[in-house]
Design a protein around this motif. Structure first.
Motif, PDB file in Angstrom:
ATOM      1  N   GLY A 109      11.169 -11.595 -14.522  1.00 34.91           N
ATOM      2  CA  GLY A 109       9.829 -11.566 -13.946  1.00 34.91           C
ATOM      3  C   GLY A 109       9.802 -12.311 -12.628  1.00 34.91           C
ATOM      4  N   ASP A 110      10.689 -13.268 -12.491  1.00 35.09           N
ATOM      5  CA  ASP A 110      10.935 -13.981 -11.247  1.00 35.09           C
ATOM      6  C   ASP A 110      12.092 -13.293 -10.541  1.00 35.09           C
ATOM      7  OD1 ASP A 110      11.340 -15.821  -9.240  1.00 35.09           O
ATOM      8  OD2 ASP A 110      12.094 -17.411 -10.538  1.00 35.09           O
ATOM      9  N   ASP A 111      11.870 -12.287  -9.695  1.00 35.31           N
ATOM     10  CA  ASP A 111      10.589 -12.023  -9.083  1.00 35.31           C
ATOM     11  C   ASP A 111      10.233 -10.537  -9.150  1.00 35.31           C
ATOM     12  OD1 ASP A 111       8.254 -12.649  -7.698  1.00 35.31           O
ATOM     13  OD2 ASP A 111       9.192 -12.517  -5.760  1.00 35.31           O
ATOM     14  N   LYS A 112      10.696  -9.853 -10.214  1.00 32.22           N
ATOM     15  CA  LYS A 112      10.400  -8.428 -10.308  1.00 32.22           C
ATOM     16  C   LYS A 112       8.947  -8.178 -10.660  1.00 32.22           C
ATOM     17  CE  LYS A 112      15.159  -7.074 -10.983  1.00 32.22           C
ATOM     18  NZ  LYS A 112      16.232  -6.575 -11.876  1.00 32.22           N
ATOM     19  N   ALA A 113       8.273  -9.184 -11.218  1.00 37.65           N
ATOM     20  CA  ALA A 113       6.828  -9.064 -11.408  1.00 37.65           C
ATOM     21  C   ALA A 113       6.140  -9.000 -10.048  1.00 37.65           C
ATOM     22  CB  ALA A 113       6.298 -10.243 -12.220  1.00 37.65           C
ATOM     23  N   GLY A 114       6.613  -9.833  -9.110  1.00 35.31           N
ATOM     24  CA  GLY A 114       6.064  -9.807  -7.762  1.00 35.31           C
ATOM     25  C   GLY A 114       6.274  -8.466  -7.095  1.00 35.31           C
ATOM     26  N   ILE A 115       7.457  -7.886  -7.273  1.00 38.01           N
ATOM     27  CA  ILE A 115       7.751  -6.596  -6.650  1.00 38.01           C
ATOM     28  C   ILE A 115       6.974  -5.470  -7.331  1.00 38.01           C
ATOM     29  CG2 ILE A 115       9.575  -4.910  -6.195  1.00 38.01           C
ATOM     30  CD1 ILE A 115      11.455  -7.245  -5.694  1.00 38.01           C
ATOM     31  N   ALA A 116       6.799  -5.555  -8.652  1.00 36.15           N
ATOM     32  CA  ALA A 116       5.967  -4.556  -9.353  1.00 36.15           C
ATOM     33  C   ALA A 116       4.542  -4.583  -8.810  1.00 36.15           C
ATOM     34  CB  ALA A 116       5.975  -4.838 -10.854  1.00 36.15           C
ATOM     35  N   SER A 117       4.045  -5.779  -8.540  1.00 29.94           N
ATOM     36  CA  SER A 117       2.709  -5.916  -7.968  1.00 29.94           C
ATOM     37  C   SER A 117       2.648  -5.265  -6.584  1.00 29.94           C
ATOM     38  CB  SER A 117       2.334  -7.393  -7.872  1.00 29.94           C
ATOM     39  OG  SER A 117       1.073  -7.557  -7.249  1.00 29.94           O
ATOM     40  N   ILE A 118       3.635  -5.536  -5.754  1.00 27.10           N
ATOM     41  CA  ILE A 118       3.661  -4.975  -4.395  1.00 27.10           C
ATOM     42  C   ILE A 118       3.688  -3.454  -4.425  1.00 27.10           C
ATOM     43  CG2 ILE A 118       5.114  -4.725  -2.339  1.00 27.10           C
ATOM     44  CD1 ILE A 118       5.895  -7.687  -2.710  1.00 27.10           C
ATOM     45  N   ILE A 119       4.534  -2.891  -5.274  1.00 29.78           N
ATOM     46  CA  ILE A 119       4.640  -1.423  -5.346  1.00 29.78           C
ATOM     47  C   ILE A 119       3.322  -0.805  -5.801  1.00 29.78           C
ATOM     48  CG2 ILE A 119       5.751   0.488  -6.572  1.00 29.78           C
ATOM     49  CD1 ILE A 119       8.330  -1.187  -6.535  1.00 29.78           C
ATOM     50  N   GLU A 120       2.675  -1.438  -6.783  1.00 24.58           N
ATOM     51  CA  GLU A 120       1.395  -0.890  -7.259  1.00 24.58           C
ATOM     52  C   GLU A 120       0.312  -1.031  -6.195  1.00 24.58           C
ATOM     53  OE1 GLU A 120      -1.083   1.295  -9.353  1.00 24.58           O
ATOM     54  OE2 GLU A 120       1.050   0.978  -9.846  1.00 24.58           O
ATOM     55  N   VAL A 121       0.332  -2.126  -5.438  1.00 24.74           N
ATOM     56  CA  VAL A 121      -0.610  -2.279  -4.322  1.00 24.74           C
ATOM     57  C   VAL A 121      -0.446  -1.113  -3.352  1.00 24.74           C
ATOM     58  CG1 VAL A 121      -1.108  -3.632  -2.256  1.00 24.74           C
ATOM     59  CG2 VAL A 121      -0.878  -4.780  -4.450  1.00 24.74           C
ATOM     60  N   LEU A 122       0.786  -0.822  -2.969  1.00 19.56           N
ATOM     61  CA  LEU A 122       1.049   0.258  -2.016  1.00 19.56           C
ATOM     62  C   LEU A 122       0.600   1.605  -2.573  1.00 19.56           C
ATOM     63  CD1 LEU A 122       4.631  -0.813  -0.846  1.00 19.56           C
ATOM     64  CD2 LEU A 122       2.520  -0.950   0.497  1.00 19.56           C
ATOM     65  N   ARG A 123       0.947   1.880  -3.825  1.00 17.99           N
ATOM     66  CA  ARG A 123       0.574   3.158  -4.432  1.00 17.99           C
ATOM     67  C   ARG A 123      -0.937   3.326  -4.483  1.00 17.99           C
ATOM     68  NH1 ARG A 123       5.235   2.962  -9.192  1.00 17.99           N
ATOM     69  NH2 ARG A 123       6.737   4.326  -8.125  1.00 17.99           N
ATOM     70  N   THR A 124      -1.633   2.261  -4.836  1.00 16.83           N
ATOM     71  CA  THR A 124      -3.085   2.328  -4.930  1.00 16.83           C
ATOM     72  C   THR A 124      -3.713   2.537  -3.557  1.00 16.83           C
ATOM     73  OG1 THR A 124      -3.057   0.873  -6.858  1.00 16.83           O
ATOM     74  CG2 THR A 124      -5.155   1.108  -5.694  1.00 16.83           C
ATOM     75  N   ILE A 125      -3.255   1.805  -2.568  1.00 19.03           N
ATOM     76  CA  ILE A 125      -3.774   1.929  -1.206  1.00 19.03           C
ATOM     77  C   ILE A 125      -3.602   3.357  -0.701  1.00 19.03           C
ATOM     78  CG2 ILE A 125      -3.381   1.246   1.204  1.00 19.03           C
ATOM     79  CD1 ILE A 125      -4.770  -0.933  -0.345  1.00 19.03           C
ATOM     80  N   ILE A 126      -2.424   3.917  -0.944  1.00 19.08           N
ATOM     81  CA  ILE A 126      -2.120   5.277  -0.468  1.00 19.08           C
ATOM     82  C   ILE A 126      -2.930   6.313  -1.237  1.00 19.08           C
ATOM     83  CG2 ILE A 126      -0.303   7.025  -0.325  1.00 19.08           C
ATOM     84  CD1 ILE A 126       1.667   4.628   0.164  1.00 19.08           C
ATOM     85  N   GLU A 127      -2.938   6.228  -2.565  1.00 16.15           N
ATOM     86  CA  GLU A 127      -3.607   7.244  -3.394  1.00 16.15           C
ATOM     87  C   GLU A 127      -5.113   7.246  -3.200  1.00 16.15           C
ATOM     88  OE1 GLU A 127      -0.282   7.091  -7.012  1.00 16.15           O
ATOM     89  OE2 GLU A 127      -2.280   6.233  -7.308  1.00 16.15           O
ATOM     90  N   GLU A 128      -5.693   6.070  -2.957  1.00 18.58           N
ATOM     91  CA  GLU A 128      -7.150   5.992  -2.807  1.00 18.58           C
ATOM     92  C   GLU A 128      -7.597   6.095  -1.353  1.00 18.58           C
ATOM     93  OE1 GLU A 128      -8.815   2.664  -4.850  1.00 18.58           O
ATOM     94  OE2 GLU A 128      -7.860   3.164  -6.762  1.00 18.58           O
ATOM     95  N   ASN A 129      -6.622   6.355  -0.462  1.00 18.67           N
ATOM     96  CA  ASN A 129      -6.932   6.489   0.967  1.00 18.67           C
ATOM     97  C   ASN A 129      -7.752   5.314   1.484  1.00 18.67           C
ATOM     98  OD1 ASN A 129      -5.646   9.060   1.362  1.00 18.67           O
ATOM     99  ND2 ASN A 129      -7.355  10.001   0.241  1.00 18.67           N
ATOM    100  N   ILE A 130      -7.356   4.127   1.093  1.00 25.06           N
ATOM    101  CA  ILE A 130      -8.055   2.919   1.520  1.00 25.06           C
ATOM    102  C   ILE A 130      -7.654   2.596   2.960  1.00 25.06           C
ATOM    103  CG2 ILE A 130      -8.307   0.435   1.130  1.00 25.06           C
ATOM    104  CD1 ILE A 130      -7.719   1.022  -1.852  1.00 25.06           C
ATOM    105  N   GLU A 131      -8.637   2.485   3.834  1.00 26.00           N
ATOM    106  CA  GLU A 131      -8.331   2.104   5.212  1.00 26.00           C
ATOM    107  C   GLU A 131      -7.833   0.661   5.243  1.00 26.00           C
ATOM    108  OE1 GLU A 131     -11.378   2.797   8.033  1.00 26.00           O
ATOM    109  OE2 GLU A 131     -11.113   4.969   8.004  1.00 26.00           O
ATOM    110  N   HIS A 132      -6.837   0.424   6.077  1.00 23.33           N
ATOM    111  CA  HIS A 132      -6.220  -0.905   6.089  1.00 23.33           C
ATOM    112  C   HIS A 132      -5.538  -1.160   7.415  1.00 23.33           C
ATOM    113  CE1 HIS A 132      -2.156   0.878   5.702  1.00 23.33           C
ATOM    114  NE2 HIS A 132      -2.759   1.781   4.944  1.00 23.33           N
TER     115      HIS A 132
END
Length: 373
Positions: free
Chosen positions: A104-127
């Motif tokens: 989890g140190d630090d693949k939990a951090g990377i799992a969080s980052i990947i999900e952030v990116l996927r969500t931003i892209i899929e929801e077309n969130i301006e950033h």
């Protein structure tokens, strides 16, 4: 965000063996994911300097709005034993069968980052622009971040100065903003060899010199923000030989470089007194292993992120911590880092676990922060 997808991705990742100096398979896996998400990638080859296998991954998701952007950072290596990790799900907790670390140190951090990116892209969130720095060999003295060739990083790939490092142990809401510098020291005591049974008077025992010097050194907690510790005392001689060599290693870490250097000067004087009194010689080496991490904006960034957590109902705590991380190395380049928790507990042990509720909270907070900047 897709919570189940993030957890599934985390479980998939911890099954990929990625110890320090051996992160290539995991690095290749991440590069493929980032390419599929449409991020631009630059790979730093600093690993060739220290004999590693994987690059530091720089990535960029170009934004639609202007601004300084934000950088998300984590590391790709995990602490051994980590081969053949068998993740077990117990309600909201993920752990192992007790034979390996979880990673989890630090693949939990990377799992969080990947999900952030996927969500931003899929929801077309301006950033604004979103940058990533994923480093190898963080657990092995931050070798990945230390050996980045910043002069070769393309100008448009230089990360934003505000960095969220998703690598803090403990719950979501923990925001570390300050960490100490560490200096390593090595003392070599030289005496004079002699036969211990026939003519010990002709010898000068280097182990005794080291003992006398060490006995007068203050160790442990020096003051509220400074600590010191001895790591090893080595002198391999048979008992019938007066040892003429003894090597001592240790560290001092603290938030004041002046205090660290003053303490090292005192230690060297202890060595001088010992050798002047009993003969022999010594050499004293000191090297800064990593610099201090301090906020560059009077905690504005940390407090801004704390407000995001609080809006989500997460209790926050700003922290001064005692350990070093990639954030310390980034600080030398002018980066302003905060280190946030994702629910990792008992890291670096086979009892390591991850509370997925905390992972979800921090991931939600990062997404909300990106929406607001």
């Amino acid at each position: 965000m897709n919570k189940d997808r993030m957890i599934s991705n985390f479980i998939e990742m911890v099954k990929i063996h990625s110890p320090s100096l051996g992160e290539k398979e995991y690095s290749d896996y991440l590069i493929e994911i980032l390419k599929k998400l449409g991020l631009e990638i630059y790979l730093d080859e600093g690993y060739k300097v220290y004999g590693g296998t994987a690059p530091t991954i720089f990535a960029k998701l170009k934004g639609q709005t202007t601004g300084e952007g934000i950088t998300l950072a984590a590391h790709t290596d995990v602490v051994e034993p980590s081969k053949n990790t068998n993740p077990l799900i117990d309600g909201d907790i993920i752990k192992t069968d007790g034979t390996t670390t979880l990673g989890g140190d630090d693949k939990a951090g990377i799992a969080s980052i990947i999900e952030v990116l996927r969500t931003i892209i899929e929801e077309n969130i301006e950033h604004e622009d979103i940058y990533l720095i994923l480093t190898p060999c963080e657990e092995n003295g931050m070798l990945g971040s230390k050996n980045i060739n910043w002069d070769n990083v393309p100008k448009h790939m230089i990360p934003a100065k505000d960095v969220i490092v998703i690598d803090n142990s403990g719950k979501a809401g923990l925001i570390a903003h300050t960490a100490p510098s560490r200096y390593n020291f090595k003392i070599i005591f030289k005496g004079r060899k002699a036969h211990a049974g026939i003519e010990p008077e002709k010898g000068i025992n280097a182990i005794q010199l080291a003992s006398i010097a060490i006995s007068t050194m203050k160790m442990g907690r020096i003051d509220e923000l400074t600590t010191s510790n001895l790591g090893s005392i080595e002198s391999m001689f048979p008992s019938n030989v007066v040892a003429d060599l003894c090597v001592v290693t240790g560290e001092i870490r603290g938030h004041s470089i002046d205090t660290i250097l003053e303490t090292l000067d005192i230690y060297e004087k202890c060595c001088s007194v010992a050798t002047n009194s009993f003969g022999g010689e010594y050499s004293f080496e000191k090297i800064c292993d990593f610099p201090t991490l301090k906020p560059l904006d009077d905690l504005k960034f940390a407090n801004k992120f704390a407000k995001i957590y609080e809006d989500l109902g997460v209790t926050t705590k700003l922290q001064i911590i005692g350990g070093g991380s990639d954030s310390n190395i980034f600080a030398e380049k002018g980066y302003n880092s905060i280190i946030v928790g994702v629910g990792m507990e008992n890291v670096h042990t086979v009892n390591e676990s991850l509370d997925t509720r905390e992972l979800i909270k921090t991931t939600e907070a990062i997404i909300k922060y990106i929406k607001k900047i």
